[in-house]
Design an enzyme around this catalytic site. Sequence first.
Site, short mmCIF file in Angstrom:
data_model
loop_
_atom_site.label_atom_id
_atom_site.label_comp_id
_atom_site.label_asym_id
_atom_site.label_seq_id
_atom_site.Cartn_x
_atom_site.Cartn_y
_atom_site.Cartn_z
N ASP A 98 0.86 -1.17 0.00
CA ASP A 98 0.00 0.00 0.00
C ASP A 98 0.90 1.23 0.00
O ASP A 98 1.68 1.43 0.94
CB ASP A 98 -0.85 -0.05 1.29
N ASP A 200 -2.99 4.67 -2.40
CA ASP A 200 -3.95 5.34 -1.52
C ASP A 200 -4.39 6.68 -2.12
O ASP A 200 -3.56 7.46 -2.60
CB ASP A 200 -3.24 5.58 -0.17
N GLU A 256 -6.78 3.75 -5.60
CA GLU A 256 -7.97 3.95 -4.77
C GLU A 256 -8.75 5.11 -5.38
O GLU A 256 -8.30 6.26 -5.33
CB GLU A 256 -7.60 4.25 -3.31
N HIS A 329 -10.96 -2.08 4.93
CA HIS A 329 -10.67 -1.63 6.29
C HIS A 329 -11.33 -0.30 6.63
O HIS A 329 -11.19 0.18 7.76
CB HIS A 329 -9.15 -1.52 6.46
C1 GLC Z 1 -7.54 5.86 2.38
C2 GLC Z 1 -7.31 4.70 3.34
C3 GLC Z 1 -7.78 5.10 4.70
C4 GLC Z 1 -6.97 6.28 5.15
C5 GLC Z 1 -7.02 7.42 4.13
C6 GLC Z 1 -5.94 8.42 4.38
O1 GLC Z 1 -8.86 6.14 2.19
O2 GLC Z 1 -7.94 3.56 2.84
O3 GLC Z 1 -7.68 4.06 5.64
O4 GLC Z 1 -7.44 6.74 6.38
O5 GLC Z 1 -6.83 6.96 2.81
O6 GLC Z 1 -4.70 7.90 4.04
#
Ligand code: GLC
Length: 563
Positions: A98, A200, A256, A329
């Site tokens: 990640d 991310d 993401e 998560h």
């Molecule tokens: C993404 C992650 C999440 C995190 C956010 C900031 O959405 O999946 O868990 O809090 O990014 O990095």
Amino acid sequence: MALNWYHKGVIYQIYPKSFNDSTGSGVGDINGITEKLDYLVDLNIDIIWISPIFKSPNKDNGYDVSDYYAVSDEYGSADDLENLLSEAHKRGLRVILDLVPNHTSTQHEWFKAAEKSKTNPYRDYYIWKKPDADGGPPNNWKSFFGGPAWTYSEQTGEYYLHLFTKYQPDLNWENPAVRQQIYDVMNYWLDRGVDGFRIDVVTLLSKNLDFDDIDENLGFRKVIENHYANGPKIHTFLHEMHEKVMRDRDAFTMGEGVGVTPENAPLYVDSNRKELDMIYHFDILENNIVDGKYDNVTEFNLVNLKSIFRKWQNVIENNGWIVNAFGNHDFARMVSRFGNDDLYHKESAKMLITLLSTLNGTLNIYQGDEIGMTNTRLTSPNQIDDIQAKNFYQENAINKKFSEQVALDMINNEGRDNARTPMQWNDSDYAGFSNTTSWLAVNKNYTSINVKDQWDNPESILYYYREILHLRKKHEVFYNADINELHHNHPSIYVYEKRNHEEMILVFLNFSSDYETVDYNFMQEYDYQVLINNYNNLDRNNECIKLNPYQSIVMQVNQAYNL
Ligand code: GLC
């Protein structure tokens, strides 16, 4: 589009803190993952995505990185990671890490330097602005986790931008040195054998540089789509990333896709554009979340869900690739949200994976969903661990927007801690996750929901996952085929036919706890054979099929039948 191993494979997301503790610290670790590789192979997984394992003060459980080159001590060492990679590869598994390139931790050396003075060479690694005329933040942007997206830094009298918590300052991707730093990190890990990255909040990298105020009446979803995500240079940056890192590698990127729509997704994943290999979109996961996480949730609506799937098919038809998931998560457990975690726990968990396994795109499973792990129930705000939920509670319960109980109920229904409770391996103390009290309490139902009980039980959810993932490997029609959906407006039945040049399947899913009869012209009896069924019975004649509560059936039309 020609499919690669990463299009065909099934991804299993591991939240390392909660997967398996090999040291007795109460926190999962890298060697704990290595111990379970055979389990993942037997489950028919192809790719593991591990949530962040880099050094971090853990304000947001690793999504606040303080050193991209160092493995966090609590998870183990660089050698442990190397060993995990080699053991995974020996078994034919791939591993993606990640990558968090939108922001660092405030404890990262770059930020510590940047904060000191306006002339520091690292100053321009982040986004700084002068206070507005009254000394307040430079604009009205809000953070994803509540409160303003700007924090004042005493040392230089300016604000820095953070779209997430104040401990996660956003990097300035306009600065070529920042981009190169991230490309170096990616190359470093790929050279060490990593097979790609889940990136991310990748859609947030390019900012709208005017930093104008946002219309307060625009819902947060639109704010994300129109102001935070999809910035003017995003495609330039992602193409550059591809050229500087991914171009000649046998590795992939899964972005993401916060704020990505079916309309703009092809810009990210059309394979001719050479940006990302696939996008993990949120329309499925957020299908009943109107706006913002907790207080704007509607009843689950299957007709809406079906239309979401139809729209995202276009992305695949336009040379792109998508990821389908019902949980990760950041969301409550999938069987609790979309199934029935009480009376029809087993049936609905199996039905949901049948849907995901037979959709075009890459299938992404979140740890524990294969045994039907459910939401947990917090009885006091002191039990909240997640920073997003804590902020929500603080802002809303303490400030009396909702009563304390209502706020806690919302967190119980939607909060991220639901998905973060330790993996339930067996019914011994601490669920076999650890031999001591874990960092987040184990869900009390571990004595009845755990891997050990389900492993050899042909009626179990886990057994069904293994079976359907095996079928998916054998039949490309499961994840890459033309799809013809029937009964579009039926509120509880989902029926579709899928075919490619060599096969045809039919999928029947009942999303309700009632018996449902569906018209379907089966023509001749002998043309169909059942590939998988989550009940032992099949009630049909040539004209219709009667489905039990949450029943799911995949049938194959025999080769003899003229496709
Ligand atoms: C993404 C992650 C999440 C995190 C956010 C900031 O959405 O999946 O868990 O809090 O990014 O990095």
